[in-house]
Design an enzyme around this catalytic site. Sequence first.
Site, PDB file in Angstrom:
ATOM      1  N   SER A 168       0.836  -1.201   0.000  1.00  0.00           N
ATOM      2  CA  SER A 168       0.000   0.000   0.000  1.00  0.00           C
ATOM      3  C   SER A 168       0.874   1.255   0.000  1.00  0.00           C
ATOM      4  O   SER A 168       1.605   1.485  -0.958  1.00  0.00           O
ATOM      5  CB  SER A 168      -0.956  -0.019   1.204  1.00  0.00           C
ATOM      6  OG  SER A 168      -1.852   1.063   1.164  1.00  0.00           O
ATOM      7  N   THR A 169       0.844   2.058   1.069  1.00  0.00           N
ATOM      8  CA  THR A 169       1.584   3.318   1.104  1.00  0.00           C
ATOM      9  C   THR A 169       3.072   3.090   0.839  1.00  0.00           C
ATOM     10  O   THR A 169       3.706   2.279   1.493  1.00  0.00           O
ATOM     11  CB  THR A 169       1.425   3.985   2.479  1.00  0.00           C
ATOM     12  OG1 THR A 169       0.057   3.951   2.852  1.00  0.00           O
ATOM     13  CG2 THR A 169       1.921   5.418   2.438  1.00  0.00           C
ATOM     14  N   HIS A 195      -2.942  -0.799  -3.235  1.00  0.00           N
ATOM     15  CA  HIS A 195      -4.056   0.105  -2.974  1.00  0.00           C
ATOM     16  C   HIS A 195      -3.891   1.384  -3.779  1.00  0.00           C
ATOM     17  O   HIS A 195      -3.015   2.198  -3.488  1.00  0.00           O
ATOM     18  CB  HIS A 195      -4.147   0.431  -1.479  1.00  0.00           C
ATOM     19  CG  HIS A 195      -4.434  -0.760  -0.629  1.00  0.00           C
ATOM     20  ND1 HIS A 195      -4.048  -0.848   0.690  1.00  0.00           N
ATOM     21  CD2 HIS A 195      -5.078  -1.933  -0.907  1.00  0.00           C
ATOM     22  CE1 HIS A 195      -4.431  -2.016   1.187  1.00  0.00           C
ATOM     23  NE2 HIS A 195      -5.046  -2.687   0.238  1.00  0.00           N
ATOM     24  N   MET A 289      -0.040   1.214   5.182  1.00  0.00           N
ATOM     25  CA  MET A 289      -0.802   1.488   6.397  1.00  0.00           C
ATOM     26  C   MET A 289      -1.777   0.350   6.661  1.00  0.00           C
ATOM     27  O   MET A 289      -2.198  -0.365   5.759  1.00  0.00           O
ATOM     28  CB  MET A 289      -1.626   2.772   6.236  1.00  0.00           C
ATOM     29  CG  MET A 289      -0.842   4.043   6.180  1.00  0.00           C
ATOM     30  SD  MET A 289      -1.952   5.477   6.346  1.00  0.00           S
ATOM     31  CE  MET A 289      -3.069   5.236   4.974  1.00  0.00           C
ATOM     32  N   ASP A 292      -4.345  -4.774   6.204  1.00  0.00           N
ATOM     33  CA  ASP A 292      -4.816  -5.606   5.103  1.00  0.00           C
ATOM     34  C   ASP A 292      -3.754  -6.644   4.771  1.00  0.00           C
ATOM     35  O   ASP A 292      -2.582  -6.305   4.584  1.00  0.00           O
ATOM     36  CB  ASP A 292      -5.110  -4.725   3.882  1.00  0.00           C
ATOM     37  CG  ASP A 292      -5.831  -5.476   2.773  1.00  0.00           C
ATOM     38  OD1 ASP A 292      -6.418  -6.534   3.060  1.00  0.00           O
ATOM     39  OD2 ASP A 292      -5.813  -4.994   1.620  1.00  0.00           O
TER      40      ASP A 292
END
Length: 347
Positions: A168-169, A195, A289, A292
């Site tokens: 993600s991030t 994401h 973050m 997940d």
Amino acid sequence: MNQIIKVLIVDDSAYVRKMVKEMLYRSPFIEVVGTAHNGQEALELVEQLNPDVVTLDLIMPEMDGVEFLRQQMAKRPIPAIVVSIASEDGQKTLAALEAGAVDFVHKPTALATEKIFEISDDLIEKVKAAATIAPHHLLGTEVKPQVVSSPLSAQFHKSVDLVAIGISTGGPQALANLIPQLPSDFPVPIAIVLHMPVGYTDMYARRLDEQSSLTVLEAEEGQILRPGLVTIAKAGRHLKFLVHSDGTTRVHLDARPFDTLHRPSVDVMFRSAADVFGARVLGVVMTGMGCDGKEGAAWIKAKGGTIVTEAEESCVVYGMPRSLVEAGLSDRQVPLKQMAQVILNSI
């Protein structure tokens, strides 16, 4: 969180600057210390105000957001979150990520108050995460990494038929480091949940494909998994796998389940991978973050598969990997610079 996060808002629209300021002030932990209407003014205000985080528009007069990032990162790296409209500046957003931006929020095309406030919670969480990022994680990814050598001996006790990556991030930058290191004869398919808002994953897949020896595609319904193919989940749809009547394993895109925080979800992909490939799955959870991937990793482990997490030292945000480590689901923690070789050694 006790420390107040100082934010500089950069956007050429006075209305958007006002809206972003109002959104951020919904958190008691954020203070907007200034606003700028272009990149040149932002460079000056960063030096004067020393903000912790910058929110950044991309298309601006005099100096755009990408050029601001290039100049600012060369002087003093600072966490920047792009607030952009995908249809207008998607390619610029990808260029901004390469120049060092840590994340981005999709700005609604309709700037009615009720629409722009829909992104408020997302923006606040990303600002909070950005404020924790160490400066050495803010360097761009414009230099192509070297391809790693093929494995001489396996470090894991079993081979795998699928590498499934959740990220993600900081993900666009990390994948731009990792995927180009893998050789063109990579012997198994790779599936990735990253994401991203709708409108970005196809552009990102094409850009990563240009940088890599492997073929990188945005997922399509019915796409056949094959060695050397990197499939990136389509934003807005979960990535699942189905065994076709001809024996091939194919991609299935699904809106269900509806109750996940993210769509696509790493948990959903991991569970489907475990159901189809059993113990022959290598799950990899990298920077991001939240948590997940934790439930999906438990599913992979229950089926006998292997889980590798990115080590804290190289994560832009050590959230998703931390959740697996703390749950006892990680078989090995690996810094980004070693991840490609570890993946090769596991197949």
